[in-house]
Enzyme design. Structure first.
Site, short mmCIF file in Angstrom:
data_model
loop_
_atom_site.label_atom_id
_atom_site.label_comp_id
_atom_site.label_asym_id
_atom_site.label_seq_id
_atom_site.Cartn_x
_atom_site.Cartn_y
_atom_site.Cartn_z
N LYS A 1 -0.76 -21.77 15.16
CA LYS A 1 0.54 -21.76 16.04
C LYS A 1 0.73 -23.12 16.23
O LYS A 1 -0.04 -24.10 16.36
CB LYS A 1 0.53 -20.91 17.29
CG LYS A 1 -0.55 -21.29 18.42
CD LYS A 1 -0.12 -22.45 19.36
CE LYS A 1 1.27 -22.27 19.96
NZ LYS A 1 1.46 -23.30 20.77
N THR B 1 0.06 -30.14 18.61
CA THR B 1 -0.22 -29.10 19.53
C THR B 1 -0.32 -27.88 18.75
O THR B 1 0.65 -27.19 18.50
CB THR B 1 0.94 -28.77 20.38
OG1 THR B 1 1.16 -29.92 21.13
CG2 THR B 1 0.77 -27.62 21.31
N ASN C 1 13.69 -28.08 24.38
CA ASN C 1 12.67 -28.65 25.21
C ASN C 1 13.08 -29.14 26.57
O ASN C 1 12.47 -29.56 27.44
CB ASN C 1 11.99 -29.90 24.37
CG ASN C 1 11.10 -29.52 23.41
OD1 ASN C 1 9.98 -28.86 23.73
ND2 ASN C 1 11.43 -29.65 22.25
#
EC number: 2.3.1.35
Lengths: 383, 383
Positions: free
Chosen positions: B168, B179, B378
């Site tokens: 993911k 990440t 974001n």
């Protein structure tokens, strides 16, 4: 005003056709003396534009009699032909003033990889020389604008002497240096070596701590010229303080006009083991796209602040960090503390305070948020 | 498929209410053996989430029997209470399986600074254990998604053995590591020390070279589990090659699903003095907001590439750089060459090639463009 506020300077800004808009695009600043001391700092980017390659040689002996600047083309990565254009520009200024080309600093700004039209540029120098005036500072400041929405000027008064300045820059603003051209003038008597000391001290805490988008330019130049026309030799400490004030004022003007920004963000790092540590931590936060986008969205996302701190080599205990946004300590001892809902990000000014609890040093780094307008301006700049 | 493609593994993905959407948010992957060798790499961010602090201890002896993962909260900077939640999660898995908690890796993803509801999480573990199945890989892959628009899975076939994987990650993708959470499984017989060697070799040229937005997470974990169920011990070279293929495939899937991206950009640096130099140059280009915004605007702005190269310490002659975009050499010997108008940036895939002319080494770094959608996602993520 501006670079012509101190005595002993004339300036001009004219339209030479380098900008397709027909706006002013060639500026000239002349130091009429009696002294011609100077100091300069340049971009630390290893890829440097032709005017920077030329001007580094010019400033070596501490004497500069004129600065000629153009917008409408950076003259960077334009090869020998571009260097010859820079040289010819300095020669033309020198001919008009009856001085040597080796005392003429040249600055250019605009797109990289584009030849400036040499004939247009030289005709611009002729026109600028003809227009030189003791109140020509504002025209010169206008002529160096690119994506700037306003011209940037400053005057700081000393005891019988003064400092004037102009700057351009709106994007590619990052430390050492921000993408910008800056000319500072003073009628104080300051020998070149002292000017150099004062300029390095001033830029270290002003332009070098401005990091709008993490991108470093190929053309940055900051030059200070001392005419000595006041006849006054101020204590170096006083002069340095005034020069720092002038540079900080211009840096903040650059920050406020940064391309597409909605917020000015001042990141202050407290209780660092060293000033370098404080600057490193501040800069890492200033370069976090995630954090900067969160500020644009008025989201006090302190987790992104901690994630940025963690990428540095500064001294700190990851389990004992405090973070405030606009004075609200949203994180203490690396755990949630005051309610982030209390952080009001509706205004333009945002403060982030980080307490590293590792020493006594501190530093402030300035940046902007990451906005739709930034993406828009920088995806469309050359097309 | 996915992590359950190799023999000896069961997996599940269930909805435990951690995500407000009601989507799956707890995943469990169990290695039924006969071997339980493992290796892991974690984020190099010094600010690390509680699951990372826990899992670093778990993996130390090379034995891992299960991995439990949750989305809906990163459990980072949540203090001792957050660590206890991680520990309790591992204990609950261990109870169900009759093993020790110290053999259970825990991974979490989501917002930083938010406590996960421990009761919900433990109920999720119970449900995941009940749902364990030999074809549960896809459910597990779905349960670890956050802003991912699709789940990421891979299978690579060896000679009588195979590798499966899930990942993911869509934002905060930067090297060391991106990440992301990644679980890889294999039914080959591979001792833990060899797994470690293979995993480090594989991540070095895959996940570590993915730099979507320059932001490094606090939670990244890549774990590989070997069940030995095939009974086959492949040559380490073959296994490493297959593992590298699996990691590269997942890395490209992460790149293609990066938040808001319009383009996948592969930056290849040729003829560098060292592989480190090549990676440094590639990464500096990958982190230029100006360059990435230009690609979004379909503008082949190679000046921004050169400006980025100039910020590195790599060996090169600033006057002798070549740059191609999508195969068009727009810059040779640091001057304009082929017409940038020939660079077609209408497709999603963009290649940038830099020739440093300083040696024989090369590397490719992957990134995305900087888009309105990136800023939008974001700036709105936590609100």
């Amino acid at each position: 005003m501006s670079v012509t506020a101190p005595r002993g300077f004339r300036a001009a800004g004219v339209a030479a056709g380098l900008k397709s808009t027909g706006a002013r695009d060639v500026a000239l600043v002349v130091n009429d003396g009696p002294t011609h001391d100077s100091a300069s700092v340049f971009t630390s980017n290893r890829c440097q534009a032709n005017p920077v390659l030329w001007s580094r040689e010019v400033v070596r002996d501490g004497t500069v009699r004129a600065v000629v600047l153009n917008s409408g083309g950076a003259n960077c990565y334009t090869g020998p032909e571009g260097f010859q254009t820079t040289h010819a520009t300095a020669e033309r200024v020198a001919e008009h003033l009856g001085i040597g080309a080796i005392d003429v600093v040249v600055c250019s700004t605009g797109l990289i990889g584009l030849q400036n039209d040499r004939a247009d540029l030289l005709a611009g120098v002729d026109a600028a020389h003809a227009a030189l005036a003791a109140d020509g500072g504002p025209d010169a400041a206008a002529a160096i604008m690119t994506t700037d929405s306003v011209s940037k000027q400053v005057v700081v008064e000393g005891a019988g002497w003064s400092i004037g300045g102009m700057a351009k820059g709106a994007g590619m603003l990052a430390p050492q240096l921000a993408t910008m051209l800056v000319v500072l003038t003073t009628d104080a008597v300051v020998p070149a070596a002292d000017l150099d000391t004062a300029l390095r001290a001033a830029t270290r805490v002003s332009f070098d701590r401005l990091d709008s988008d993490g991108c470093m330019s190929t053309n940055d130049t900051v030059t200070v010229l001392a005419s000595g026309a006041s006849g006054i030799t101020p204590p170096l400490e006083d002069f340095t303080e005034a020069l720092t004030q002038a540079c900080t004022d211009l840096a903040v003007q650059l920050l406020q006009d940064a391309e597409g920004a909605d917020h000015e963000i001042a990141i202050t790092v407290l209780n660092a083991a060293s000033e370098d540590d404080a600057v490193e931590v501040g800069r890492s936060i200033a370069r976090s796209n995630l954090f900067k986008a969160a500020v644009f969205g008025k989201d006090p996302n302190w987790g992104r602040v901690l994630a940025s701190i963690g990428t540095t080599s500064a001294a700190f205990d990851p389990a004992d960090l405090d973070v405030a946004m606009n004075g609200v300590w949203v994180c203490r001892r690396s755990t949630p503390d005051e309610d982030p809902a209390g952080v009001d990000l509706s205004g333009r000014e945002v403060t982030v305070t980080v307490d590293l609890k590792a020493g006594d040093e501190r530093a402030t780094v300035w940046t902007n948020d990451l906005t739709h307008a930034y993406v828009h301006e920088n995806s469309a700049y050359s097309s």
